[in-house]
Each structure stands twice: as structure tokens, then as C-alpha cells.
Design an enzyme around this catalytic site. Sequence first.
Site, mmCIF file in Angstrom:
data_model
loop_
_atom_site.group_PDB
_atom_site.id
_atom_site.type_symbol
_atom_site.label_atom_id
_atom_site.label_comp_id
_atom_site.label_asym_id
_atom_site.label_seq_id
_atom_site.Cartn_x
_atom_site.Cartn_y
_atom_site.Cartn_z
ATOM 1 C CG ASN A 73 4.117 7.857 0.795
ATOM 2 O OD1 ASN A 73 4.367 7.525 -0.355
ATOM 3 N ND2 ASN A 73 3.219 7.218 1.544
ATOM 4 C CG HIS A 77 -2.137 0.868 1.017
ATOM 5 N ND1 HIS A 77 -2.089 2.252 1.046
ATOM 6 C CD2 HIS A 77 -3.430 0.549 0.755
ATOM 7 C CE1 HIS A 77 -3.300 2.734 0.828
ATOM 8 N NE2 HIS A 77 -4.133 1.733 0.653
ATOM 9 C CG HIS A 78 1.565 5.230 -2.678
ATOM 10 N ND1 HIS A 78 2.733 5.706 -2.099
ATOM 11 C CD2 HIS A 78 1.584 5.703 -3.961
ATOM 12 C CE1 HIS A 78 3.409 6.425 -2.985
ATOM 13 N NE2 HIS A 78 2.739 6.424 -4.121
ATOM 14 C CB CYS A 79 -0.717 4.460 3.542
ATOM 15 S SG CYS A 79 -0.951 2.786 4.214
ATOM 16 C CB ALA A 95 3.017 9.493 -6.791
#
Length: 519
Positions: free
Chosen positions: A330, A139-141, A519
Site C-alpha cells: 500500500n 488481500h489489502h496487505c 481502503a
Amino acid sequence: MRQLTALDAQFLHAESATTAAHVAGLAILDPACSRLGALTRECLVGLLRERLHLAPALRLRLVTVPFGLDRPYWTEDPDLDVAGHVHEVTLAGPGDEAQLAEKVARIHERHLDRDRPLWEMHLIHGLTGGRVALYAKVHHCAIDGVSGAELLAALLDLTPEPRAVERPAHQPRTTAPGLAGMLAGAVARTVLQPARTLYSLGRMATELDTMPLTSALPGARQVAAATRMIAGRAPEPSEPSEPPMLTAPRTPFNGPIGAERRFSYGSIPLADVKRVARSAGASVNDVVMTLCASALRAWLRERDALPDRPLIAAVPVAVRTASAREVVGNQISVMVTPIPTDLDCPRERLRVMAGSMLSAKRRFAGAPTAWLGELSSMLPSAVTALATSAVFRLASIVLPPINLIVSNVPGPQLPLYLCGARVLAYHPMSVLTDVSGGVNITCFSYDGSLDFGILSCPDRVADVWRLMGHLREAMDELMEQVDPAPAARIGPVEQAEPTTAARIGPVERSAPAREMVPA
């Protein structure tokens, strides 16, 4: 104790029925040099268990604050069994690139389970030539492009023989606060939110003319220039007095997206890209951006949908100051720049693209803040959790801020191995949202190649292999400017004619001034 930042939480809030906010990668491997002559699920699970301490993002799960009053926290999952996150599938014949891309797209559509650590791996057998593929998503989080590359490096080796990795005698555990602590933190942040909002507005005021949407507001340039003058920021002598207008034109890429995905991939020789860059006095990243501009121009022209002004691309930039072992989440910002899809001459496109990127980098380097993080901090968590997906949907219909995201992640220029299997190529995949458009182009430099991954929503771009083909044609076009011999083709260029070879050969890595990350 680790709490998600406002930017990390934004990736959670962006998820909806049509948006899955994870980043991923597709590794193509040759198991011939491994001890077993094969890459098995058991071997991969064993490797993950041995090296899990090197990858905190794989050990942590979310703990949410009641009623969404504050951003979630990370905590160690005491019941984690990596075997439950590793899956295995075998493709039916013929096992070609188009079939693999279709399988990967179906997996990429699915959301991750938020009750567990937010990652999965899928070992895919049945490829032609005895190759194996590994698709992994996180997950990008939990990760950005640079920390994702660090996580990958923790699992890879420099030789077919896996290295010995010692587990530390003592490793601090990450735990979330109790209910009382979370509620107390939520109350404190709610009280301070108005001051935080004003602080963020003040820091962002100097960049109003370099941000999408705000740059088109009446008086935005004057306000930004006055604020920079008050802050004592004099413009660079070579910096344009006025930044370019960052208003995204209407294209078929933009508008509400659906839940389905399409994926294509391929590789371009890094030596050819460097050769073009040297001949034009540009950077490797300038050439990458030009290739993307040329491919998008060709695709739009085929559909009689080419705007008469440049497209607007968001380019993620790493601002990471700590390693992935120290900071989960991030550390990125975004440069927004025009890409010259309106220019017919490929040499002129490269010249203008290089100038646009130089201007964007200078403004970014002089900015006092990472505006993406400040923007994410302006509203309380409970509000952003409820409003983000709806706002994204509305923006895609009324006024899309950008046309697409383009990311370029620098990687190692030597062969690497996973459980003894040689990594032939690594094709990254990123996130599609309503607000960022229905196509995303990401590339990763590895062992002499630029490995591209193109993700799309079929409601916006159905023939994603054609877009990959245009990238290859754009490279040939640029090579003709410096050498009459056409560039050697690598990787699938169209769904009807995929190829399998990936060129391997170490070349010298050129380090960019700023690392561009997905992103």
C-alpha cells in the site's frame, strides 16, 4: 527482499473473526464476442499463467517472523499453481442481480488462506442474457486501489483478441531472509522503536486537528497550529483558519460488526455526473461525494436516525510513487472530511461538499507526511498484532473515529476485454472493520459509467439495495438542477426491481488532482 510496511501489516492485524481485510471487484462480462462465445475456467487459468510475471502480488506468499516479533516478509511461492486459486460456480435460475450479489457476498465473507498467495478468483455462470461474472479478491496487505487497477490492467486487453505478452528472459526472485536474518532485523527494529515512535509523533503533530478523534482533544488545534508555525507552514490565503471538527456522530452504521456481509451494485452515467459538476463548478469527485451524502441522508431519514450534524467520511488517497510491479503493498493515506448529510437542499449539499473537499485537499497537499503510515509505525509489530482488533472493537463502542469509508477510483474510459469477453462493468468492493463502520461505498469509473459497489454488515445495514436505490435517486435529484429531464437509470436500484443494462460508450476521462482509492 521485501518486508511488509507497517501499514501493510496493519491490514493483517485488523483481521478477526468478523473482519476479512481483502479488497475485491466484480466484473460483469459479455462473452459473445470471444472466439469460443464463452468464458471458461481453462481460458482464465491459461491467461493467468501467461501473464503472472506482470502481477507480483499474485506470486508472493507471506513468511512470518517467529513469535510475531517483526513484520512478515514476502517470498516467491515455488509451488504456486494458479489453477488452485481459480474457482467456478453456476447460479441456479433466474440468475439475476440480487442472486449474484448474494453469492458474491458469501464469497467475500471468507478469509484468504495465509499459507498461500493471498488471492482468489471465482468465475460465475448462469446470469441472465448469457453474461458471466468474475469476482476476484486480493488481500489489502498486498495491493491498494491504484495497484489493484494496475493488476487488473495486466489481465485485460483493448480488443477481443488477447495481446501477446513476452516473458522477460530473467526475472529477479523475491525471497525472505533466513531465521537468523529475520531475528536480527527484529532486534534492530525493537531497539530503534522508541526513536521511531518519537519521530512519528513529531511528524503527526502538525495534523492533530485534521485527524479523527485527535481533532476533538482539548488543545489539539492550538498544538497543531503552533507546530505548523514552528515548521514554517503558513496557511493558504483561502484556507479556513480552523479546520472543521471531525467528531463522528452516532449512527446505525457504527458499532461492532458481525461476520456476514451484504452487497449491492449499480451504475450511473459518467456524462451525467460531469454535466452536474460543470454546472456547479465542482469536480467529478465532489459530485460522487455529494451522491453518497444524499443517499446516506435519505437512508437515515427513513429510519428516523439522521444526526443534526454532518457525518464524517474517510476518503483514501493514492500517494503511490512506484508501480505495482516495483512495490507490492500500500501507498495510500486518508483524508477525513465532513459530508453534509445535515443539509436539506441538494444544491447546497453539493456546494458545501465541494468546499469541504477543497479544504481537505489543500491541507493534505501541505502535510509533510502520510499520517496513516506514521500512525501504523508508532508501536512495535508484536504489540499491534495483539492489540489492533481489540482496540478497533473498543473504539467502535466508545467513540467511532469515522462513520464510513468512501472511495472513488478512476479507471479507463474505453471498452476492455478478458479472454475475448467484453467487460461491461466493474464494481469494486472493499473492507469493513469495527472502527470504520458497517457500510463501505466504493466506485470505479469505466467506459462512460461510474460503477458502484456497496458492502455492508447486515447487523448495521441489512437493506443494502435500498441504499443503492437512494444513490440513483440522488443522481436524478442533482440532474433536475441542470436539466428537467430525469437521468436514465442504469443497473439495479432495489432488490425487488433489478435491471441488467449497463451503458457502454467511451467518454473523455477527466484526471483528478488526487486519485481516490479503496481502503
